[in-house]
Write a protein that holds these residues in place. Structure first.
Motif, mmCIF file in Angstrom:
data_model
loop_
_atom_site.group_PDB
_atom_site.id
_atom_site.type_symbol
_atom_site.label_atom_id
_atom_site.label_comp_id
_atom_site.label_asym_id
_atom_site.label_seq_id
_atom_site.Cartn_x
_atom_site.Cartn_y
_atom_site.Cartn_z
ATOM 1 N N LYS A 69 0.821 -1.211 0.000
ATOM 2 C CA LYS A 69 0.000 0.000 0.000
ATOM 3 C C LYS A 69 0.858 1.265 0.000
ATOM 4 O O LYS A 69 0.576 2.222 -0.725
ATOM 5 C CB LYS A 69 -0.939 0.000 1.210
ATOM 6 C CG LYS A 69 -2.073 -1.005 1.113
ATOM 7 C CD LYS A 69 -2.981 -0.924 2.334
ATOM 8 C CE LYS A 69 -4.144 -1.914 2.204
ATOM 9 N NZ LYS A 69 -5.036 -1.860 3.404
ATOM 10 N N VAL A 70 1.913 1.266 0.805
ATOM 11 C CA VAL A 70 2.780 2.451 0.870
ATOM 12 C C VAL A 70 3.558 2.618 -0.431
ATOM 13 O O VAL A 70 3.809 3.740 -0.878
ATOM 14 C CB VAL A 70 3.717 2.376 2.092
ATOM 15 C CG1 VAL A 70 4.666 3.576 2.127
ATOM 16 C CG2 VAL A 70 2.905 2.314 3.390
ATOM 17 N N ARG A 71 3.931 1.503 -1.063
ATOM 18 C CA ARG A 71 4.583 1.595 -2.377
ATOM 19 C C ARG A 71 3.689 2.318 -3.376
ATOM 20 O O ARG A 71 4.153 3.159 -4.158
ATOM 21 C CB ARG A 71 4.911 0.202 -2.909
ATOM 22 C CG ARG A 71 6.216 -0.354 -2.430
ATOM 23 C CD ARG A 71 6.821 -1.363 -3.400
ATOM 24 N NE ARG A 71 5.913 -2.440 -3.760
ATOM 25 C CZ ARG A 71 5.785 -3.567 -3.077
ATOM 26 N NH1 ARG A 71 6.475 -3.753 -1.960
ATOM 27 N NH2 ARG A 71 4.960 -4.516 -3.488
ATOM 28 N N GLN A 72 2.417 1.987 -3.376
ATOM 29 C CA GLN A 72 1.491 2.637 -4.307
ATOM 30 C C GLN A 72 1.306 4.116 -3.964
ATOM 31 O O GLN A 72 1.164 4.954 -4.853
ATOM 32 C CB GLN A 72 0.143 1.911 -4.285
ATOM 33 C CG GLN A 72 0.176 0.521 -4.920
ATOM 34 C CD GLN A 72 0.689 0.540 -6.352
ATOM 35 O OE1 GLN A 72 0.251 1.354 -7.163
ATOM 36 N NE2 GLN A 72 1.617 -0.362 -6.661
ATOM 37 N N MET A 73 1.317 4.432 -2.675
ATOM 38 C CA MET A 73 1.256 5.837 -2.281
ATOM 39 C C MET A 73 2.461 6.609 -2.829
ATOM 40 O O MET A 73 2.321 7.724 -3.363
ATOM 41 C CB MET A 73 1.238 5.964 -0.749
ATOM 42 C CG MET A 73 -0.021 5.493 -0.070
ATOM 43 S SD MET A 73 0.118 5.784 1.725
ATOM 44 C CE MET A 73 -1.262 4.801 2.317
ATOM 45 N N MET A 74 3.644 5.998 -2.695
ATOM 46 C CA MET A 74 4.862 6.663 -3.175
ATOM 47 C C MET A 74 4.878 6.745 -4.701
ATOM 48 O O MET A 74 5.478 7.657 -5.266
ATOM 49 C CB MET A 74 6.087 5.923 -2.641
ATOM 50 C CG MET A 74 6.250 6.036 -1.129
ATOM 51 S SD MET A 74 7.630 5.072 -0.456
ATOM 52 C CE MET A 74 9.039 5.973 -1.124
ATOM 53 N N ARG A 75 4.229 5.802 -5.356
ATOM 54 C CA ARG A 75 4.100 5.895 -6.812
ATOM 55 C C ARG A 75 3.295 7.139 -7.175
ATOM 56 O O ARG A 75 3.643 7.870 -8.116
ATOM 57 C CB ARG A 75 3.412 4.653 -7.369
ATOM 58 C CG ARG A 75 3.205 4.716 -8.884
ATOM 59 C CD ARG A 75 2.094 3.834 -9.382
ATOM 60 N NE ARG A 75 1.896 4.011 -10.819
ATOM 61 C CZ ARG A 75 1.183 4.981 -11.373
ATOM 62 N NH1 ARG A 75 0.589 5.911 -10.590
ATOM 63 N NH2 ARG A 75 1.056 5.078 -12.681
#
Length: 552
Positions: free
Chosen positions: A440-446
């Motif tokens: 989820k945090v990876r997608q936020m950073m994307r």
């Protein structure tokens, strides 16, 4: 064969000893008479003077060498003792390779010299690798890996069977001793491009392979050329550069307020706790609970004021949108909502408040490869926790630590121990968060890179989809006036953490540029240059040792 030679040596020495004793025994009786002044008194006086003088000389030497531990004496003795330098100069130290083990991409080797000249150590990347590889000089001693792994590179270490065999060959069979070669995790091309992309900035760049902990690039700037260490004038300029601190390894020992890059850790803690609030963020910012607490405002408020405009706030923000806009007010409130205990627990799982656990089997490397501890001190109240949650207050992080944060999120929540030797197998340091939280945090950073209004839009590139988080930390920098007095000036450190590709991350990068301005405009383009070179080298299509590790 070796045992037979050793036995033969002692037999010969014993035979020589017996022969010498047979010669001198008849003389011992007459020597006894002389020593006790029974005859030839003048000869006895001379003999006793010689004995006393010789004993005094031996006692003097023994006193300084065995009993005195004065550091200045030890340094002077080392400086004026030519034997170690003669041995080093006549030994071909091991070659230091990058991760490709390619003879055209050496990190330390030897220059071609004339037949009557001694071999000269050569560092092909010069300033780009000086802080990690180090230097070796007669007057300036050694630094970096040249110092930490000196015995290994000289071929005198005996840690493994292979090293023992090389040591025996050097001692008994080879006319010119040969050291042990060293293969590092560093990538020659990535190290070079990271240093060049950094330009005139001060700070550091660290690139890590998330799944293995391999350090691909470790750059500190400003730097120095190892060859200039032996030149007196050049060395004087290096050590007198108080502003640049060229000998200081900022990538491992520089500690900086992480600024908004720390919001990724707060996001991880919130998702782990099951939080995803939507809050109204107005122009008045966020006031932590308590009396007379300083409000936390978004950075747009100050920029609007400079332009003579009125900041009306962000309005409703989700956690993802707050990360995209890098809202200070939102994440200060989110950190307080997460709570002190969980915030401290997760930052320590990331590696804060403790020594860096290097992945190495060499005690000398573990003791000498020192990275300063990143710190998230105890927070006394909600005010301190709010400001700490946006990477200010007393929070400090090294560039290595910031790269480890990005690598952990990229590696499905598993923090790998960083390593510098290619031969070491990967080792897990911590399970920091669940795989679902990391995803989820990876997608936020994307979204920080690719969404409308994202602060890291300069990282966009068609070659690879990257994710990241910008940071800008205000620092009170003391400036010396011409009259010798001091004044404080506020400067902005630019920070950036990122990884690529988003779905299967192969490289995580942290950039810190001192006083360079904003993370999105000053630090993100540096990371982009490294990613583009990595794409060219094939890192994103399974090349150059890309690997996934098991998640624990």
């Amino acid at each position: 064969m070796l045992l037979a030679l050793i036995i033969a040596k002692f037999i010969i020495l014993a035979a020589l000893g017996i022969y010498v004793l047979r010669i001198i025994i008849p003389s011992l009786n007459s020597l006894k008479d002389v020593l006790f002044f029974k005859q030839r008194k003048e000869m006895a006086v001379v003999l006793w003077v010689f004995i006393v003088a010789f004993a005094a000389l031996i006692g003097y030497q023994g006193y300084w060498q065995l009993l005195v531990s004065d550091p200045y004496f030890e340094e002077t003795r080392k400086l004026h003792d030519p034997r170690p330098w003669i041995i080093e100069a006549t030994t071909a130290k091991g070659t230091i390779y990058d991760r490709t083990h390619d003879d055209t991409k050496l990190l330390a080797g030897y220059m071609a010299v004339e037949e009557d000249q001694l071999p000269r150590r050569h560092y092909p990347l010069g300033e780009a690798t000086s802080h990690i590889i180090g230097y070796s000089d007669v007057e300036r001693d050694k630094s970096g890996l040249e110092k930490l792994l000196f015995e290994y590179l000289m071929g005198t270490s005996e840690s493994t069977q292979k090293e023992k065999e090389n040591y025996i060959n050097n001692k008994y069979y080879r006319l010119q001793p040969r050291g042990n070669d060293l293969v590092l995790t560093l990538d020659y091309e990535l190290q070079k491009i990271a240093y060049e992309a950094f330009g005139d900035n001060k700070g550091a760049v660290v690139a890590i392979q998330p799944a293995t902990g391999d350090i691909l690039a470790l750059v500190s700037a400003p730097s120095y050329h190892p060859d200039s260490v032996s030149v007196d004038d050049a060395w004087l300029r290096i050590v007198q550069d108080e502003d640049g601190k060229r000998l200081y390894n900022r990538s491992l020992k520089g500690r900086y307020p992480p600024g908004s890059t720390f919001k990724t850790i707060v996001a991880c803690a919130a998702v782990e706790k099951g939080l995803d609030p939507t809050w109204m963020i107005g122009p008045s910012g966020y006031k932590p609970p308590g009396v007379r607490r300083k409000r936390v405002f978004d950075h747009e408020r100050a920029s609007y004021r400079k332009k003579g405009r009125t900041w009306r706030g962000h309005g409703e923000l989700t956690m993802t949108r707050a990360l995209v806009k890098s809202s200070n007010a939102y994440f200060a409130r989110l950190g307080v909502t997460v709570g002190d205990s969980l915030m401290h627990a997760i930052v320590e799982r990331f590696g804060f408040n403790q020594p860096v656990q290097w992945n190495t089997s060499r005690p000398e490397l573990l003791a000498g490869l020192v990275a300063f501890q990143s710190s998230f001190p105890p927070t006394k109240n909600a005010h301190e926790l709010a400001w700490s949650s946006i990477g200010q207050e007393k929070v400090l992080a090294t560039p290595l630590q910031l790269a480890l944060v990005a690598a952990t999120i990229a590696n499905d929540g598993v923090l790998m121990k960083p390593k510098i030797e290619r031969a070491e197998p990967p080792q897990v340091w911590n399970r920091v968060m669940s795989e679902e939280t990391a995803r989820k945090v990876r997608q936020m950073m994307r979204e920080v890179v690719w969404s409308r209004g994202g602060t890291a839009w300069r990282l966009r590139m068609k070659e690879v989809e990257a994710a990241g988080k910008t940071g800008t930390a205000e620092i009170n920098m003391p400036i010396k006036r011409a009259d010798g007095t001091w004044q404080k000036r506020i400067i902005n450190n630019a920070l950036f953490i990122s990884f690529a590709p988003v779905d299967e991350p192969q490289i995580a990068i942290a950039v810190v540029a001192e006083g360079a301005g904003y993370g999105g405009s000053a630090a993100a383009p540096i990371a982009k240059e490294v990613f583009l070179k990595a794409y060219e080298l094939g890192y994103f299509d399974g090349g150059n040792g890309s690997a996934k590790t098991s998640k624990n």
